[in-house]
Design a protein around this motif. Structure first.
Motif, PDB file in Angstrom:
ATOM      1  N   TYR B 193      69.950  34.140  31.860  1.00 19.41           N
ATOM      2  CA  TYR B 193      68.876  34.899  30.895  1.00 19.41           C
ATOM      3  C   TYR B 193      69.818  36.247  30.349  1.00 19.41           C
ATOM      4  O   TYR B 193      70.189  36.891  31.350  1.00 19.41           O
ATOM      5  CB  TYR B 193      67.745  35.320  31.759  1.00 19.41           C
ATOM      6  N   HIS B 231      76.313  40.679  23.756  1.00 16.49           N
ATOM      7  CA  HIS B 231      75.058  41.646  23.712  1.00 16.49           C
ATOM      8  C   HIS B 231      74.649  41.660  22.057  1.00 16.49           C
ATOM      9  O   HIS B 231      75.779  41.436  21.355  1.00 16.49           O
ATOM     10  CB  HIS B 231      75.568  43.023  24.056  1.00 16.49           C
ATOM     11  N   LEU B 236      67.027  43.070  22.916  1.00 16.99           N
ATOM     12  CA  LEU B 236      67.198  44.252  24.056  1.00 16.99           C
ATOM     13  C   LEU B 236      67.075  43.557  25.452  1.00 16.99           C
ATOM     14  O   LEU B 236      67.500  44.352  26.299  1.00 16.99           O
ATOM     15  CB  LEU B 236      66.213  45.425  23.799  1.00 16.99           C
ATOM     16  N   THR B 237      66.946  42.078  25.569  1.00 19.95           N
ATOM     17  CA  THR B 237      67.163  41.650  26.922  1.00 19.95           C
ATOM     18  C   THR B 237      68.450  40.982  26.966  1.00 19.95           C
ATOM     19  O   THR B 237      68.922  40.423  27.659  1.00 19.95           O
ATOM     20  CB  THR B 237      66.171  40.733  27.073  1.00 19.95           C
ATOM     21  N   SER B 238      69.216  41.145  25.793  1.00 18.78           N
ATOM     22  CA  SER B 238      70.684  40.569  25.802  1.00 18.78           C
ATOM     23  C   SER B 238      71.375  41.513  26.641  1.00 18.78           C
ATOM     24  O   SER B 238      71.360  42.796  26.335  1.00 18.78           O
ATOM     25  CB  SER B 238      71.005  40.248  24.719  1.00 18.78           C
ATOM     26  N   SER B 239      72.315  41.001  27.353  1.00 17.88           N
ATOM     27  CA  SER B 239      73.060  41.584  28.426  1.00 17.88           C
ATOM     28  C   SER B 239      74.376  42.323  27.779  1.00 17.88           C
ATOM     29  O   SER B 239      74.894  41.535  27.085  1.00 17.88           O
ATOM     30  CB  SER B 239      73.430  40.658  29.515  1.00 17.88           C
ATOM     31  N   ASP B 240      74.633  43.579  28.120  1.00 12.54           N
ATOM     32  CA  ASP B 240      76.010  44.089  27.673  1.00 12.54           C
ATOM     33  C   ASP B 240      77.209  43.651  28.489  1.00 12.54           C
ATOM     34  O   ASP B 240      78.269  44.366  28.360  1.00 12.54           O
ATOM     35  CB  ASP B 240      75.731  45.492  27.446  1.00 12.54           C
ATOM     36  N   LYS B 241      76.827  42.842  29.685  1.00 10.23           N
ATOM     37  CA  LYS B 241      78.097  42.444  30.210  1.00 10.23           C
ATOM     38  C   LYS B 241      79.252  41.816  29.573  1.00 10.23           C
ATOM     39  O   LYS B 241      78.926  41.097  28.530  1.00 10.23           O
ATOM     40  CB  LYS B 241      77.679  41.420  31.325  1.00 10.23           C
ATOM     41  N   PHE B 457      75.463  35.188  35.840  1.00 11.60           N
ATOM     42  CA  PHE B 457      76.524  35.517  34.757  1.00 11.60           C
ATOM     43  C   PHE B 457      77.649  35.095  35.349  1.00 11.60           C
ATOM     44  O   PHE B 457      78.893  35.549  35.008  1.00 11.60           O
ATOM     45  CB  PHE B 457      76.569  37.074  34.654  1.00 11.60           C
TER      46      PHE B 457
END
Lengths: 101, 486
Positions: B193, B231, B236-241, B457
């Motif tokens: 997610y 990202h 805004l729930t998308s990860s910046d990993k 992830f």
């Protein structure tokens, strides 16, 4: 929770959700929803004292951004999807029905 | 020669060598799709004109030798917004809706120079496990036309399995990529997610929904995820990993990998053939040098109950926007505004969508919130903690994807029985973990899927393990004879 959902409750829930059910649909949905809700009772077996609820699993908390208005300039394109348009505006029926029914 | 039965890497080589052009490849994909339509009905829209135009542009520009996806025909699930192309989500409610934008994942696929030949059939608003609730008719399973293709991404899975396209995007809220991948004998990944932006995905249950790829093989799948992950300021729930290259260590094997086999996922309700296939897969992993041990996920069995409180609650909220005013279906029978809402919704939504909206409205209504929604959210916490505990000692979890292979199209199905079909995939969405399905055997000519579940992830490890399994088995090499030997 274990009492089966009644037709009156289903009728009420449908109206909250802005749905109307025919006389035929009401018993059909009432039966099905009752069966589905039957499995919800199993959650009572689980001890959730002192367990915090999970509403989201994202790792992004309170992401901030500037509140900037952005004009996409696609008003005409957008209005193409509207069911009823007059003079560049979306038209709806009257809010209050004056015919009385 | 049908290039569409090959893998992306070798087709790319043919495109680079000039053995075939993107236009020829796209025309072949469209021809295959059209020929299969009468048997399969995988598509809601075949976008022939745009696809060929795009292919010609790409040929003109030249195939990029460094981009394996350049010129590759793909398909998009019909709940993914595609600019100027009908995006119905399988619903009468949106049967006239042409978005003015494309979603992020779609745009990233276009940026990668893939060619979308069309929009695939799906359960209405992604609510279903069989693609039978679509307003556009049922999709058939290419392995056996009397069976369902699974759902809700049934059209995406069937279009890949039939050899129409090399990859398709789907969405997965409770198993909607993995279950149809299993039923079609292909590879389907539901990423962590937040791994892929949901912007431009028609929302069903926002805390569960993820977009992911369906492909013929593991490497192709990793390739597509490489391109759609990352990202996005619009979600805004998308990860910046950071997004690693999922293909870079894909062939490094499973030696020393620790794999957990949860006993609860092989119990009652799982057919003998499926159980045997998963046990053989576990043995195969042991042979390849992994450590496979039994583990326990005791709260997973409550997943379906908790899911059918939380997901419909989110859906009832998300689907409030369909009111017949600004876009979508509007009833002709309304005399005032309230009737417009009620009649447009009652005529525009199918039964399954109505069931879920009512379930959610009920669970969220005054007096029931604590007993239902909050309780389910607490149980969700316990399901997630079970996974966290296992992942302290294990790299991956191995389970069946579904309790049985594809079931019959004409079998009588009550909603509850259908819901139980997702019992092995739902807990993964609850916890937001990545889960993938890959071919693990056959039962009476129907594919069996196995599910790998990874740490958040850590799709990289899943692809490694999936690739190793694929290299040592030949299930993925079998293709359906559509309509039998005729």
């Amino acid at each position: 929770m274990s009492e089966k959902i009644s037709k009156d409750t289903v009728s009420h829930v449908a109206s909250l959700a802005k749905l109307e059910l025919t006389d035929k649909q009401l018993p059909y949905f009432t039966d099905q929803l009752g069966n589905i809700m039957g499995i919800f009772d199993s959650l009572n077996e689980v001890d959730t004292n002192d367990v915090e609820p999970t509403f989201s699993v994202t790792d992004q908390i309170n992401v901030m951004r500037e509140d900037v208005a952005d004009n996409w300039g696609e008003r005409d394109q957008l209005l193409k999807n509207a069911p009823d348009v007059a003079d560049g505006l979306i038209r709806t029926p009257t809010i209050i029905d004056e015919s009385g029914d | 020669m049908n290039f569409l039965n090959k893998d992306i890497t070798s087709i790319h080589q043919s495109l680079v060598n000039g053995d075939i052009t993107a236009e020829q490849l796209t025309k072949q994909a469209i021809e295959n799709a059209k020929n299969n339509e009468k048997d399969i009905n995988a598509f809601i829209t075949i976008d022939e004109e745009n696809a060929i135009k795009r292919a010609q542009e790409i040929d003109k520009r030249g195939i990029n030798p460094d981009n394996l996806l350049s010129g590759i025909p793909v398909a998009m699930k019909d709940n993914l917004l595609t600019k100027d192309v009908l995006t119905s989500a399988g619903s009468k409610m949106l049967s006239n809706f042409k978005p003015i934008i494309s979603g992020t994942a779609v745009n990233k696929m276009l940026d990668a120079d893939t060619i979308s030949i069309g929009k695939t059939n799906m359960d209405e608003f992604a609510m279903g496990s069989s693609t039978e609730t679509s307003y556009y008719g049922r999709t058939h399973n290419p392995w056996n036309l009397d069976k369902v293709p699974g759902g809700s991404s049934g059209g995406s899975a069937a279009s890949v399995a039939s050899g129409d396209v090399l990859a398709a995007l789907g969405s997965d809220t409770g198993g909607s990529i993995r279950q149809p991948a299993a039923f079609n004998g292909i590879v389907g990944m539901k990423p962590t997610y937040g791994r892929v932006s949901r912007w431009g995905l028609i929302a069903f249950a926002s805390s569960f929904d993820q977009i992911g790829p369906l492909t013929k093989n593991v490497y192709d799948n990793a390739l597509v995820l490489n391109h759609i992950a990352g990202h996005d300021e619009h979600d805004l729930t998308s990860s910046d990993k950071e997004v690693p290259d999922f293909t870079s260590e894909i062939d490094s094997g499973v030696k020393g990998m620790k794999i957990g086999l949860p006993k609860e996922y092989l119990g009652e309700g799982v057919s003998d053939d499926v159980r045997e296939a998963i046990k053989s897969a576990a043995d195969k992993y042991r042979e390849m040098g992994a450590d496979v041990e039994e583990v326990s996920l005791p709260h997973s069995k409550y997943g379906v109950a908790a899911y059918y409180i939380i997901a419909p609650s989110e859906a009832s909220s998300n689907l409030q926007r369909f009111d017949g005013i600004r876009y979508g279906y509007r009833s002709e029978n309304a005399k005032n505004l309230d009737q417009l809402y009620v009649k447009s919704r009652s005529e525009g939504f199918g039964d399954e969508v109505k069931r879920r909206i009512m379930l959610g409205t009920y669970s969220l209504s005054a007096g029931f919130f604590d007993a239902y929604f909050k309780k389910a959210a607490e149980v969700r916490t316990l399901i997630n903690k079970d996974f966290q505990k296992v992942f302290q000692n294990y790299d991956l979890i191995l389970t069946p994807t579904t309790p049985t292979p594809a079931f019959g199209l004409d079998e009588e199905k009550d909603p509850l029985t259908m819901y139980m079909n997702d019992i092995l995939t739902i807990p993964v969405n609850m916890a937001g973990l990545p889960g993938m399905s890959l071919p693990a055997g056959f039962s009476n000519g129907l594919p069996i899927g196995m599910q790998l579940i990874g740490k958040p992830f850590d799709e990289t490890t899943m692809y490694k393990a999936a690739y190793a399994f694929e290299q040592n088995t030949d299930f993925h090499k079998q293709t359906p004879k559509i309509g039998g030997d005729k």
